[in-house]
Design a protein around this motif. Sequence first.
Motif, PDB file in Angstrom:
ATOM      1  N   ALA A  81      -5.550  55.635 -15.982  1.00 15.75           N
ATOM      2  CA  ALA A  81      -6.076  55.681 -16.943  1.00 15.75           C
ATOM      3  C   ALA A  81      -7.229  56.807 -17.317  1.00 15.75           C
ATOM      4  O   ALA A  81      -6.801  57.803 -18.372  1.00 15.75           O
ATOM      5  CB  ALA A  81      -6.687  54.052 -17.646  1.00 15.75           C
ATOM      6  N   GLU A  82      -7.978  57.632 -16.454  1.00 17.22           N
ATOM      7  CA  GLU A  82      -8.552  57.903 -16.546  1.00 17.22           C
ATOM      8  C   GLU A  82      -7.567  59.487 -15.973  1.00 17.22           C
ATOM      9  O   GLU A  82      -7.907  60.682 -17.476  1.00 17.22           O
ATOM     10  CB  GLU A  82      -9.411  58.120 -15.185  1.00 17.22           C
ATOM     11  CG  GLU A  82     -10.018  57.319 -14.693  1.00 17.22           C
ATOM     12  CD  GLU A  82     -11.181  57.070 -13.612  1.00 17.22           C
ATOM     13  OE1 GLU A  82     -10.661  57.655 -12.445  1.00 17.22           O
ATOM     14  OE2 GLU A  82     -12.293  56.645 -13.288  1.00 17.22           O
ATOM     15  N   THR A  83      -6.668  59.577 -15.391  1.00 13.87           N
ATOM     16  CA  THR A  83      -5.349  61.642 -15.971  1.00 13.87           C
ATOM     17  C   THR A  83      -5.133  60.937 -17.459  1.00 13.87           C
ATOM     18  O   THR A  83      -5.285  62.204 -17.809  1.00 13.87           O
ATOM     19  CB  THR A  83      -4.595  60.728 -14.393  1.00 13.87           C
ATOM     20  OG1 THR A  83      -4.992  60.722 -13.405  1.00 13.87           O
ATOM     21  CG2 THR A  83      -3.838  61.924 -15.189  1.00 13.87           C
ATOM     22  N   LYS A  84      -4.708  60.085 -17.850  1.00 16.28           N
ATOM     23  CA  LYS A  84      -4.418  60.315 -19.390  1.00 16.28           C
ATOM     24  C   LYS A  84      -5.767  60.479 -20.522  1.00 16.28           C
ATOM     25  O   LYS A  84      -5.686  61.540 -21.029  1.00 16.28           O
ATOM     26  CB  LYS A  84      -3.844  58.337 -19.444  1.00 16.28           C
ATOM     27  CG  LYS A  84      -2.422  58.615 -19.103  1.00 16.28           C
ATOM     28  CD  LYS A  84      -1.057  58.553 -19.507  1.00 16.28           C
ATOM     29  CE  LYS A  84      -0.492  57.910 -18.917  1.00 16.28           C
ATOM     30  NZ  LYS A  84       0.289  58.706 -19.021  1.00 16.28           N
ATOM     31  N   VAL A  85      -6.640  60.171 -20.265  1.00 16.21           N
ATOM     32  CA  VAL A  85      -7.755  60.140 -21.241  1.00 16.21           C
ATOM     33  C   VAL A  85      -7.794  62.305 -20.783  1.00 16.21           C
ATOM     34  O   VAL A  85      -8.537  62.525 -21.561  1.00 16.21           O
ATOM     35  CB  VAL A  85      -9.127  59.670 -20.592  1.00 16.21           C
ATOM     36  CG1 VAL A  85     -10.541  60.470 -21.245  1.00 16.21           C
ATOM     37  CG2 VAL A  85      -8.914  57.702 -20.910  1.00 16.21           C
ATOM     38  N   LYS A  86      -8.221  62.249 -19.621  1.00 20.91           N
ATOM     39  CA  LYS A  86      -8.287  63.814 -19.103  1.00 20.91           C
ATOM     40  C   LYS A  86      -7.559  64.662 -20.144  1.00 20.91           C
ATOM     41  O   LYS A  86      -7.852  65.951 -20.552  1.00 20.91           O
ATOM     42  CB  LYS A  86      -8.618  63.990 -17.649  1.00 20.91           C
ATOM     43  CG  LYS A  86      -8.898  65.198 -17.284  1.00 20.91           C
ATOM     44  CD  LYS A  86      -9.771  65.737 -15.974  1.00 20.91           C
ATOM     45  CE  LYS A  86      -9.630  67.222 -15.905  1.00 20.91           C
ATOM     46  NZ  LYS A  86     -10.146  68.201 -16.840  1.00 20.91           N
ATOM     47  N   GLN A  87      -6.518  64.324 -19.901  1.00 20.63           N
ATOM     48  CA  GLN A  87      -4.883  65.170 -20.284  1.00 20.63           C
ATOM     49  C   GLN A  87      -4.618  65.595 -21.499  1.00 20.63           C
ATOM     50  O   GLN A  87      -4.833  66.069 -22.416  1.00 20.63           O
ATOM     51  CB  GLN A  87      -3.457  64.356 -19.531  1.00 20.63           C
ATOM     52  CG  GLN A  87      -3.498  64.592 -18.517  1.00 20.63           C
ATOM     53  CD  GLN A  87      -2.024  63.791 -17.914  1.00 20.63           C
ATOM     54  OE1 GLN A  87      -1.363  63.144 -18.398  1.00 20.63           O
ATOM     55  NE2 GLN A  87      -1.359  64.449 -17.133  1.00 20.63           N
ATOM     56  N   VAL A  88      -4.919  64.430 -22.603  1.00 20.80           N
ATOM     57  CA  VAL A  88      -5.906  64.173 -23.624  1.00 20.80           C
ATOM     58  C   VAL A  88      -6.742  64.460 -24.188  1.00 20.80           C
ATOM     59  O   VAL A  88      -6.079  65.431 -25.611  1.00 20.80           O
ATOM     60  CB  VAL A  88      -5.382  62.804 -24.807  1.00 20.80           C
ATOM     61  CG1 VAL A  88      -5.610  62.743 -25.786  1.00 20.80           C
ATOM     62  CG2 VAL A  88      -4.077  61.618 -24.036  1.00 20.80           C
ATOM     63  N   SER A  89      -7.704  64.860 -23.835  1.00 15.57           N
ATOM     64  CA  SER A  89      -8.765  65.046 -24.529  1.00 15.57           C
ATOM     65  C   SER A  89      -8.655  67.432 -23.870  1.00 15.57           C
ATOM     66  O   SER A  89      -9.109  67.332 -24.739  1.00 15.57           O
ATOM     67  CB  SER A  89     -10.160  65.088 -23.280  1.00 15.57           C
ATOM     68  OG  SER A  89     -10.446  63.778 -23.289  1.00 15.57           O
ATOM     69  N   ASP A  90      -8.208  67.272 -22.422  1.00 14.18           N
ATOM     70  CA  ASP A  90      -7.799  68.703 -22.342  1.00 14.18           C
ATOM     71  C   ASP A  90      -7.061  69.412 -23.546  1.00 14.18           C
ATOM     72  O   ASP A  90      -7.527  70.186 -24.104  1.00 14.18           O
ATOM     73  CB  ASP A  90      -7.754  68.834 -20.878  1.00 14.18           C
ATOM     74  CG  ASP A  90      -8.715  68.370 -19.926  1.00 14.18           C
ATOM     75  OD1 ASP A  90     -10.098  68.503 -20.245  1.00 14.18           O
ATOM     76  OD2 ASP A  90      -8.595  68.336 -18.585  1.00 14.18           O
TER      77      ASP A  90
END
Length: 106
Positions: A81-90
């Motif tokens: 979940a943390e990885t997906k949030v970062k990927q989408v935000s970036d």
Amino acid sequence: MSQSPDHHLTDDLDVQEARPKLKPPAMFKVLLLNDDFTPMEFVVLVLKSFFGMNDEKATQIMLHVHTRGIGVCGVFSRDVAETKVKQVSDFSRKHQHPLLCTMEEA
């Protein structure tokens, strides 16, 4: 007839009792929040690219976010979940969109 050397060790142990009680890891919802600036097509692209959705599912979720203000993209372990949030935000910032992606415990 001889016994295997380790046979006597397991006779005295209850193997079930020796196992630690493991609870499943906490799961987290990845959420998209609506804004008045990010194009709908971009949200669909994000859902397809980062959450593996097809056109129909991505469009359904995008419309839900658009009409309700927030929508769930998926439920994952904390690390994923943390990885997906970062990927989408970036990805959103790179394309100059203010799309907000967050997570909360499911």
